[in-house]
Motif scaffolding. Structure first.
Motif, short mmCIF file in Angstrom:
data_model
loop_
_atom_site.label_atom_id
_atom_site.label_comp_id
_atom_site.label_asym_id
_atom_site.label_seq_id
_atom_site.Cartn_x
_atom_site.Cartn_y
_atom_site.Cartn_z
N ARG A 1 -12.57 1.74 10.40
CA ARG A 1 -13.73 0.85 10.32
C ARG A 1 -14.12 0.42 11.74
NH1 ARG A 1 -15.60 -4.50 9.21
NH2 ARG A 1 -17.54 -4.34 8.02
N GLU A 2 -13.36 -0.54 12.31
CA GLU A 2 -13.77 -1.02 13.62
C GLU A 2 -12.98 -0.35 14.75
OE1 GLU A 2 -15.10 -5.32 13.78
OE2 GLU A 2 -13.80 -5.38 12.03
N ASN B 1 -9.71 -8.62 8.74
CA ASN B 1 -11.05 -8.95 9.23
C ASN B 1 -11.31 -10.46 9.25
OD1 ASN B 1 -13.50 -7.84 10.25
ND2 ASN B 1 -14.52 -8.36 8.31
N ASN C 1 -10.96 -5.66 14.40
CA ASN C 1 -9.97 -6.32 13.56
C ASN C 1 -10.01 -5.88 12.10
OD1 ASN C 1 -12.37 -7.52 12.90
ND2 ASN C 1 -11.62 -9.63 12.95
N SER C 2 -10.58 -4.73 11.80
CA SER C 2 -10.52 -4.29 10.40
C SER C 2 -10.48 -2.78 10.25
CB SER C 2 -11.70 -4.85 9.59
OG SER C 2 -12.89 -4.16 9.91
N PHE D 1 -14.92 -11.09 16.87
CA PHE D 1 -14.80 -10.62 15.48
C PHE D 1 -14.67 -9.10 15.36
CE2 PHE D 1 -17.34 -14.58 15.25
CZ PHE D 1 -16.41 -15.36 14.58
N THR D 2 -14.57 -8.40 16.50
CA THR D 2 -14.51 -6.95 16.40
C THR D 2 -13.08 -6.43 16.55
OG1 THR D 2 -15.73 -4.95 17.01
CG2 THR D 2 -14.83 -6.25 18.82
CA LIG Z 1 -14.56 -7.53 12.24
#
Ligand SMILES: [Ca+2]
Ligand SMILES: [Ca+2]
Ligand SMILES: [Ca+2]
Length: 263
Positions: free
Chosen positions: A184-185, A142, A119-120, A116-117
């Motif tokens: 962000r990420e 995300n 990606n935003s 989940f990382t």
């Molecule tokens: Ca994420």
């Protein structure tokens, strides 16, 4: 602007990425062509950076990317608020409601460990956003992940649900709008962006949208000359109302327009 080069011992599909290949550039305005319904540009081109050394946008190479280059979020994974920003200055020609599309992927170096990382990013809710969190939303990207289909580690095109309004006054000569994108990420890779009045642009439509022109005259690679029409809209005027340059038409002029003195 100082030029700094970063070599990271990270092997991506393209091999070793060369970070920070920045050059000193004057502020550049991306120009929507008259009559066009879209503006398109490479993420790695024409950005002005507001950078915090903890986490920031940096251009790098990627063979799978449009134009061979991307913007990469380097540094710590600070997600609570946007830390650094890239600004794109745009002159619109067509008023309307625009949807933001972008081609992106997550760096597998991070996403393989946490699906989940990487990606935003932070997307502004308006043109000319400031740096406050209240001006941003977490990007729609995300919602994808590294074990999804397609994987977040593959390039895809996504559109943001929040729309951008270009008012009639925003297409006046000299008017500009700034699209400010926040970090962000860490490990997010931004390849190319399109703002379009088409609310249902698909990936092939995105790819078919040619990159927009800019407000400076660029010499072609290996060319030995620069040539342009005097009346080009890239001209900037310092005008006194008593006597001044103004574009007009003349059937004997090349492309039937010329710049003449009036007054
Ligand atoms: Ca994420
Ligand atoms: Ca690119
Ligand atoms: Ca001319």
């Amino acid at each position: 602007m100082k030029t700094r080069t970063y070599y990271l011992a990270k092997n991506l599909s393209a091999g070793v990425m060369l970070f920070g290949a920045t050059m000193a550039n004057a502020a550049v305005t991306i120009l929507q062509s008259p009559g066009s319904s879209a503006v398109a540009w490479e993420a790695e081109n024409y950005g002005a950076y507001l950078s915090d050394p903890r986490e920031y946008w940096t251009p790098t190479n990627d063979a799978a990317a449009s134009g061979g280059n991307v913007l990469y979020i380097l540094g710590d994974n600070l997600t609570a608020v946007p830390i650094s920003f890239v600004d794109y200055t745009i002159h619109f020609a067509t008023p309307g409601t625009y949807k933001l599309y972008y081609r992106w992927r997550a760096d597998a170096v991070w996403a393989n460990a946490d699906r989940f990382t990487a990606n935003s990013i932070y997307i502004p809710t308006t043109f000319n956003a400031n740096t406050n969190l209240t001006n941003y939303v977490i990007a729609a990207s995300n919602g994808s992940d590294a074990q999804g289909n397609p994987s977040s580690t593959n390039y895809t095109v996504i559109g943001e649900p929040g729309l951008f309004t270009v008012t009639p006054s925003m297409v006046n000569p000299g008017a500009i709008a700034v699209l400010r994108i926040g970090t962000r990420e860490r490990g997010f890779i931004l390849d190319r962006l399109v703002l379009s009045t088409d609310a249902a642009l698909n990936e092939s439509g995105f790819n078919a949208t040619l990159n927009s022109d800019i407000d400076i005259i660029v010499q072609s690679a290996a060319s030995t000359y620069v040539a342009f029409e005097a009346e080009t809209f890239k001209g900037a005027y310092l005008s006194d109302p008593r006597e001044y340059w103004t574009p007009t038409n003349d059937s004997r002029g090349q492309r039937r327009r010329g710049a003449v003195r009036a007054g």
